[in-house]
Design a protein around this motif. Structure first.
Motif, PDB file in Angstrom:
ATOM      1  N   LYS A 118      -8.797 -35.636  73.853  1.00 15.89           N
ATOM      2  CA  LYS A 118      -9.522 -34.889  72.810  1.00 15.89           C
ATOM      3  C   LYS A 118      -9.167 -35.450  71.434  1.00 15.89           C
ATOM      4  O   LYS A 118     -10.015 -35.590  70.548  1.00 15.89           O
ATOM      5  CB  LYS A 118      -9.123 -33.401  72.839  1.00 15.89           C
ATOM      6  N   ILE A 119      -7.875 -35.767  71.252  1.00 17.00           N
ATOM      7  CA  ILE A 119      -7.432 -36.299  69.949  1.00 17.00           C
ATOM      8  C   ILE A 119      -8.007 -37.705  69.757  1.00 17.00           C
ATOM      9  O   ILE A 119      -8.421 -38.082  68.658  1.00 17.00           O
ATOM     10  CB  ILE A 119      -5.886 -36.295  69.869  1.00 17.00           C
ATOM     11  N   LYS A 120      -8.059 -38.463  70.850  1.00 18.27           N
ATOM     12  CA  LYS A 120      -8.637 -39.810  70.763  1.00 18.27           C
ATOM     13  C   LYS A 120     -10.086 -39.730  70.278  1.00 18.27           C
ATOM     14  O   LYS A 120     -10.520 -40.497  69.425  1.00 18.27           O
ATOM     15  CB  LYS A 120      -8.556 -40.463  72.147  1.00 18.27           C
ATOM     16  N   LYS A 121     -10.807 -38.749  70.802  1.00 18.26           N
ATOM     17  CA  LYS A 121     -12.208 -38.577  70.402  1.00 18.26           C
ATOM     18  C   LYS A 121     -12.298 -38.259  68.903  1.00 18.26           C
ATOM     19  O   LYS A 121     -13.128 -38.818  68.177  1.00 18.26           O
ATOM     20  CB  LYS A 121     -12.830 -37.446  71.240  1.00 18.26           C
ATOM     21  N   ARG A 122     -11.396 -37.355  68.463  1.00 18.00           N
ATOM     22  CA  ARG A 122     -11.387 -36.994  67.030  1.00 18.00           C
ATOM     23  C   ARG A 122     -11.099 -38.221  66.169  1.00 18.00           C
ATOM     24  O   ARG A 122     -11.710 -38.443  65.129  1.00 18.00           O
ATOM     25  CB  ARG A 122     -10.300 -35.948  66.767  1.00 18.00           C
ATOM     26  N   LEU A 123     -10.153 -39.021  66.632  1.00 16.92           N
ATOM     27  CA  LEU A 123      -9.774 -40.230  65.887  1.00 16.92           C
ATOM     28  C   LEU A 123     -10.954 -41.195  65.788  1.00 16.92           C
ATOM     29  O   LEU A 123     -11.266 -41.734  64.721  1.00 16.92           O
ATOM     30  CB  LEU A 123      -8.585 -40.911  66.590  1.00 16.92           C
ATOM     31  N   MET A 124     -11.647 -41.383  66.919  1.00 20.07           N
ATOM     32  CA  MET A 124     -12.788 -42.300  66.934  1.00 20.07           C
ATOM     33  C   MET A 124     -13.885 -41.828  65.987  1.00 20.07           C
ATOM     34  O   MET A 124     -14.488 -42.614  65.255  1.00 20.07           O
ATOM     35  CB  MET A 124     -13.326 -42.435  68.359  1.00 20.07           C
ATOM     36  N   GLU A 125     -14.100 -40.499  65.990  1.00 19.39           N
ATOM     37  CA  GLU A 125     -15.132 -39.957  65.089  1.00 19.39           C
ATOM     38  C   GLU A 125     -14.731 -40.165  63.634  1.00 19.39           C
ATOM     39  O   GLU A 125     -15.526 -40.613  62.809  1.00 19.39           O
ATOM     40  CB  GLU A 125     -15.342 -38.464  65.369  1.00 19.39           C
ATOM     41  N   LYS A 126     -13.473 -39.859  63.344  1.00 18.07           N
ATOM     42  CA  LYS A 126     -13.001 -39.972  61.949  1.00 18.07           C
ATOM     43  C   LYS A 126     -13.112 -41.410  61.434  1.00 18.07           C
ATOM     44  O   LYS A 126     -13.458 -41.644  60.278  1.00 18.07           O
ATOM     45  CB  LYS A 126     -11.553 -39.485  61.857  1.00 18.07           C
ATOM     46  N   LEU A 127     -12.814 -42.369  62.302  1.00 23.81           N
ATOM     47  CA  LEU A 127     -12.810 -43.770  61.849  1.00 23.81           C
ATOM     48  C   LEU A 127     -14.126 -44.495  62.155  1.00 23.81           C
ATOM     49  O   LEU A 127     -14.208 -45.712  62.000  1.00 23.81           O
ATOM     50  CB  LEU A 127     -11.633 -44.516  62.492  1.00 23.81           C
ATOM     51  N   ASN A 128     -15.120 -43.750  62.604  1.00 26.13           N
ATOM     52  CA  ASN A 128     -16.424 -44.343  62.940  1.00 26.13           C
ATOM     53  C   ASN A 128     -16.322 -45.476  63.957  1.00 26.13           C
ATOM     54  O   ASN A 128     -16.958 -46.518  63.800  1.00 26.13           O
ATOM     55  CB  ASN A 128     -17.118 -44.889  61.683  1.00 26.13           C
ATOM     56  N   LEU A 129     -15.490 -45.269  64.945  1.00 24.14           N
ATOM     57  CA  LEU A 129     -15.407 -46.267  66.015  1.00 24.14           C
ATOM     58  C   LEU A 129     -16.515 -45.957  67.018  1.00 24.14           C
ATOM     59  O   LEU A 129     -16.465 -44.927  67.706  1.00 24.14           O
ATOM     60  CB  LEU A 129     -14.031 -46.230  66.694  1.00 24.14           C
ATOM     61  N   THR A 130     -17.520 -46.784  67.033  1.00 24.16           N
ATOM     62  CA  THR A 130     -18.641 -46.555  67.955  1.00 24.16           C
ATOM     63  C   THR A 130     -18.253 -47.199  69.270  1.00 24.16           C
ATOM     64  O   THR A 130     -18.460 -48.377  69.486  1.00 24.16           O
ATOM     65  CB  THR A 130     -19.904 -47.243  67.409  1.00 24.16           C
ATOM     66  N   TYR A 131     -17.674 -46.403  70.120  1.00 25.22           N
ATOM     67  CA  TYR A 131     -16.988 -47.010  71.231  1.00 25.22           C
ATOM     68  C   TYR A 131     -16.929 -46.048  72.392  1.00 25.22           C
ATOM     69  O   TYR A 131     -16.847 -44.855  72.191  1.00 25.22           O
ATOM     70  CB  TYR A 131     -15.554 -47.301  70.745  1.00 25.22           C
ATOM     71  N   THR A 132     -16.963 -46.580  73.576  1.00 25.97           N
ATOM     72  CA  THR A 132     -16.865 -45.643  74.698  1.00 25.97           C
ATOM     73  C   THR A 132     -15.416 -45.203  74.857  1.00 25.97           C
ATOM     74  O   THR A 132     -14.502 -45.990  74.717  1.00 25.97           O
ATOM     75  CB  THR A 132     -17.352 -46.287  76.004  1.00 25.97           C
ATOM     76  N   GLU A 133     -15.262 -43.908  75.144  1.00 22.37           N
ATOM     77  CA  GLU A 133     -13.920 -43.341  75.142  1.00 22.37           C
ATOM     78  C   GLU A 133     -13.012 -43.878  76.240  1.00 22.37           C
ATOM     79  O   GLU A 133     -11.805 -43.695  76.194  1.00 22.37           O
ATOM     80  CB  GLU A 133     -14.008 -41.826  75.322  1.00 22.37           C
ATOM     81  N   ASP A 134     -13.607 -44.501  77.227  1.00 21.11           N
ATOM     82  CA  ASP A 134     -12.742 -44.965  78.320  1.00 21.11           C
ATOM     83  C   ASP A 134     -12.142 -46.344  78.025  1.00 21.11           C
ATOM     84  O   ASP A 134     -11.558 -46.970  78.898  1.00 21.11           O
ATOM     85  CB  ASP A 134     -13.492 -44.964  79.660  1.00 21.11           C
TER      86      ASP A 134
END
Ligand code: ADP
Length: 469
Positions: free
Chosen positions: A269-285
């Motif tokens: 869940k935190i990884k997802k938040r981090l990706m959103e915050k940094l605009n990492l357009t990336y699959t979570e896996d």
């Protein structure tokens, strides 16, 4: 036993790096052992005192450069402790410091030689009740000499800790006159300034009763020309009086919303938040590889890391950097974001941001610490606490804390190829969930709290105090 720790920073009031973390946490651990430890630091304008009880205690008059200069002594407590922090305020000398941890200019060495004079005057104002003054890094390098001049044989014992030998505080020889040291009175100083400048870390190392470095490996490394540099002979002269004690951390300073039992649901869940915050357009896996730290190309391994970033992305990972420092290297990293194949897979943030650092620690899969040298390093320890697997160059404190394929990954040779080897191991690990789970579970139960190291410091203090009696 009453100890005074003197330093340029103390977290959370003034934090520029690992030194601040150490000075903010070691005295609390000492207090639990019954050692009465106070801290003295300059009161810089950027000091964070919002949640701290602080009041002006008294004024001391410091003799410096032929003048009598008043310094206000403020008193505060370290959060959640009874540790007294004395903050020395003077608008002329401490008005600009604290934004850059290390001296590159003569004015910074002048600032800290004034600090050293003020610390000695402060000790006298406390009726010389300290048994030992624990000096930290070049900022405190003149304290032993000044104590000798002010108090002679009745001076407190001194310990000088090397947190980073590469930052030496080289200043103009005129500093000696400014602090009031008479030529001919300290052979070590006369010898040092014969070449026209004063080296403050050298003064700390040569004059203190005892010296230590912040990890056993670094204590050995600095005795070799590669790591000891110009000071290698001076350091070797002190063999038998140099030891290494690994730093600990205060886990309470690093909030974590999960533990061994629930990280598997919480960390994603935190990884997802981090990706959103940094605009990492990336699959979570896919794995996130991060770097947090000062952008210091001489220490932090930024050259080999820059070479390896495209491999991270090519192999399916994302790369995150949080750090500020050398502007040329900040730009080199920012330019990565312009490469079309790295778009959305690389995030570079050049600022000091503790909240974002905590999010990166918790949300990443791997933390990269490819330092060329690392006296102790706290990043790898903090990463483990967050169940984030450290990837380190096996040097200094990194070697003492990370065991390859047990609680992290490590490589021996300082090269981009060796780093790439560890990155390949990381990808293999990541694609083998059981192995990854095992290593994360191991990182989460590591104990690098101060408990053990504070006992070592308390024993060392006792030994130094006894040897002077
Ligand atoms: P050093 O003392 O050489 O800077 P350490 O690994 O000993 O390195 O400690 C670095 C400390 O500073 C850690 O607590 C780390 O989280 C923190 N830190 C470094 N850079 C940043 C940044 N840009 N933002 C927030 N925290 C940072």
């Amino acid at each position: 036993m009453k100890i005074l720790l003197a330093a340029s920073e103390v977290a959370p009031i003034i934090k520029l790096g690992g030194l601040g973390d150490v000075i903010g946490s070691l005295p609390k651990a000492l207090e639990k052992l019954g050692v009465n430890a106070d801290v003295v630091v300059p009161y810089f304008p950027l000091a964070k005192i919002e949640n701290i009880d602080i009041y002006k205690s008294h004024v001391i008059d410091v003799e410096f450069n032929g003048e009598t200069i008043p310094v206000d002594v403020y008193k505060a407590k370290l959060p959640d402790s009874n540790v007294d922090v004395f903050m020395l305020k003077n608008d002329k000398y401490f008005s600009t410091g604290g934004t850059n941890a290390y001296a590159k200019t003569i004015s910074e060495t002048e600032m800290f030689s004034f600090f050293d004079s003020a610390v000695v005057t402060f000790i006298a104002s406390e009726f010389n009740t300290y048994d030992l003054v624990h000096c930290n890094d070049w900022h405190t390098g003149l304290i032993t000499h000044l104590l000798e001049d002010a108090m002679g044989d009745s001076r407190p014992a001194t310990l000088f800790t090397i947190h980073n030998l590469m930052y030496q505080g080289i200043g103009d020889a005129s500093i000696v006159r400014e602090v009031g040291i008479v030529p001919g009175e300290h052979a070590l100083i006369d010898w040092d300034i014969a070449d026209g400048d004063l080296n403050m870390i050298q003064q700390g190392v040569t004059s203190a009763d005892f010296v230590n470095a912040v990890s056993p490996s670094y204590a050995k490394e600095i005795l070799t020309p590669e790591f000891g540099g110009k000071l290698v002979d001076i350091l070797n002269d002190r063999v038998g009086r140099i030891t290494g004690i690994i730093n600990g951390i205060d886990y309470k300073a690093f909030p974590r919303s999960y533990d061994q039992n629930n990280w598997q649901t919480e960390k994603p869940k935190i990884k997802k938040r981090l990706m959103e915050k940094l605009n990492l357009t990336y699959t979570e896996d896919r794995p996130i590889f991060s770097f947090i730290g000062r952008v210091d190309p001489n220490q932090k391994g930024l050259d080999i890391l820059l070479e390896a970033v495209p491999d991270i992305v090519k192999n399916g990972g994302a790369f995150v950097l949080l750090g500020s420092g050398d502007k040329i290297w900040e730009v080199k990293y920012q330019e990565l974001c312009n490469q079309p194949e790295l778009k959305g897979k690389v995030s570079i943030t050049n600022k000091f941001d503790v909240e974002l650092a905590d999010l990166i620690y918790a949300g990443s899969d791997f933390l990269l610490i490819p330092s060329k040298y690392e006296p102790c390093g706290l990043i790898q320890i903090i990463a483990m606490w967050y169940g984030t697997v450290p990837i380190v160059h096996a040097v200094g404190g990194l070697k003492d804390t990370v065991i390859d394929h047990v609680n992290g990954l490590s490589f021996d040779e300082y090269s981009a190829d060796a780093l790439r080897g560890s990155l390949r191991s990381a990808m293999e690990l990541y694609s083998s969930p059981e192995d990854m789970k095992e290593i994360i579970n191991t990182t989460l139960i590591q104990d690098f709290s101060w408990t053990k190291s504070a006992v070592e410091y308390a024993k060392l203090y006792e030994r130094i105090i006894k040897s002077r009696q």
